[in-house]
Design an enzyme around this catalytic site. Structure first.
Site, short mmCIF file in Angstrom:
data_model
loop_
_atom_site.label_atom_id
_atom_site.label_comp_id
_atom_site.label_asym_id
_atom_site.label_seq_id
_atom_site.Cartn_x
_atom_site.Cartn_y
_atom_site.Cartn_z
N SER A 8 0.70 -1.26 -0.06
CA SER A 8 0.07 -0.09 0.04
C SER A 8 0.82 1.30 0.04
O SER A 8 2.11 1.08 0.21
CB SER A 8 -0.94 0.08 1.11
N SER A 40 1.21 3.64 2.30
CA SER A 40 1.35 4.09 3.59
C SER A 40 2.57 4.77 4.02
O SER A 40 2.91 5.55 4.88
CB SER A 40 0.84 3.19 4.68
N LYS A 83 6.24 0.56 8.66
CA LYS A 83 6.17 1.69 9.49
C LYS A 83 7.45 2.38 9.87
O LYS A 83 8.57 1.40 10.10
CB LYS A 83 5.10 2.07 10.69
N SER A 87 -2.23 6.60 6.61
CA SER A 87 -1.57 5.39 7.20
C SER A 87 -2.32 4.96 8.32
O SER A 87 -2.54 6.05 9.35
CB SER A 87 -0.14 5.90 7.40
#
Length: 343
Positions: free
Chosen positions: A115, A117, A172, A297
């Site tokens: 994705s 994010s 992340k 996100s």
């Protein structure tokens, strides 16, 4: 169709069924568990043939050659203690599977960006190498640390098991360490950190740092996702995100939308300081993470902190980058991103 081909098909079907069963149970490390089982099966056959069957065959061949007084041909030797094609095939896989298992469990694991994010740092279609040894040598199933090698640092990009979905891997950037106090201003989207002391929340003589931000500029390479269609495909607007440099413990680029959305009502485990500023204190043994694509996100602001046990490793290199969008087929290769170090 040969017996080997039939056996190989059956093996694939059984492996796929076991994989789906483990997925149904929502267990973490599904692929690793399947790889361990297959490696153990092949390893048992390899040991059986190497230490039982082959020595016995060798003795029988020597005995027959001594009795007959001549050297047996390869065809004649093959008839003595014959080995099934399927068994020989599986045993031959053991060295390869063992190498892959060790490499993937303790050294590097591949990861694909699914994705946006982490845009613009990481893009959909990027294939990464994750350093499994960066934060400790862990057992491949339960993720218990066997040997300590280090701790995540602020600014590291980590892959981890999602706390709410342990069978799903997230990626992340680490913003807060245990004991840090994180403040996020919803109006200007700035981060302020009050650093922990000895892994605990600081209460006096504290060091507080507000991150610096560059001038936002429209990033024409990207479009903002505004939703999904009936088939679950992302719907893009004609608007472009803004790209700017964030200078905190590390310096890197981030994205945010032209207009700051108010998402405070969806936040988790936070203290509300005023209408715009929210605050989190990171518990011991856990980490606060955020995506570089700040307004798109799902991260610690929404679902909480990442336990140290959930951390898979540190994202280190991009080894392949396919030119694609989320849930779409690739249209090419981004050669300029290949073999680049992740910052």
């Amino acid at each position: 169709m040969s017996k080997l081909n039939i056996f190989f098909i059956i093996l694939i079907v059984v492996a796929y069924a076991v994989w789906k069963l483990l997925d149904y149970w929502a267990l973490p490390n599904t692929f690793t568990i399947l790889l361990i089982l297959l490696t153990a099966l092949c390893g048992a056959l390899w040991c059986y043939y190497r230490f039982a069957v082959f020595p016995k065959r060798k003795r029988q061949i020597a005995r027959l050659e001594q009795r007959s007084g001549k050297t047996l041909s390869d065809e004649e030797k093959a008839k003595i203690e014959p080995i099934s094609e399927s068994g020989e095939f599986l045993s031959s896989l053991f060295p390869v599977l063992a190498f892959i298992l060790i490499l993937r469990s303790f050294i590097f694991e591949p990861f694909q960006i699914p994705s946006g994010s982490m845009e613009p740092t990481l893009r959909v279609g990027d294939f990464l190498l994750v350093e499994k040894y960066a934060y400790g040598i862990k057992d491949p199933v339960f993720q218990n640390t066997i040997i300590e090698t280090g701790k995540p640092q602020r600014g590291d990009i980590i892959v981890f098991k999602a706390p709410l979905e342990p069978n799903v891997d997230y990626i992340k950037r680490v913003v807060g360490l245990p004991g840090d106090k994180i403040q996020y201003n919803e109006a200007n989207r700035h981060i302020t950190i009050t650093y922990a002391k000895d892994g605990r929340e600081c209460t006096e003589n504290c060091l507080t740092k507000e991150f610096d931000y560059g001038t936002p500029q429209e990033d024409l390479e990207f479009n903002i996702i505004v939703g999904q269609d009936r088939n679950g495909m992302p719907v893009y607007s004609s608007d472009h995100p803004l790209k700017l440099v964030e200078k905190g413990d590390v310096e890197h680029q981030i994205h945010w939308d032209p207009q700051p959305p108010n998402a405070t009502y969806m936040y988790n485990n936070y203290r509300l300081q005023d209408n715009y500023v929210t605050e989190w204190v990171v518990p011991e043994g856990e980490y606060f993470v955020m995506g570089d694509n700040r307004n798109h996100s799902a991260d610690s602001r929404f679902w909480g902190f990442v336990p140290e046990k959930n951390i898979v490793g540190k994202a280190s290199y991009i080894w392949l980058s396919l030119d694609k969008k989320q849930n779409e087929f690739p249209t090419g290769i981004r050669f300029n991103r290949m073999f680049s170090k992740i910052q």
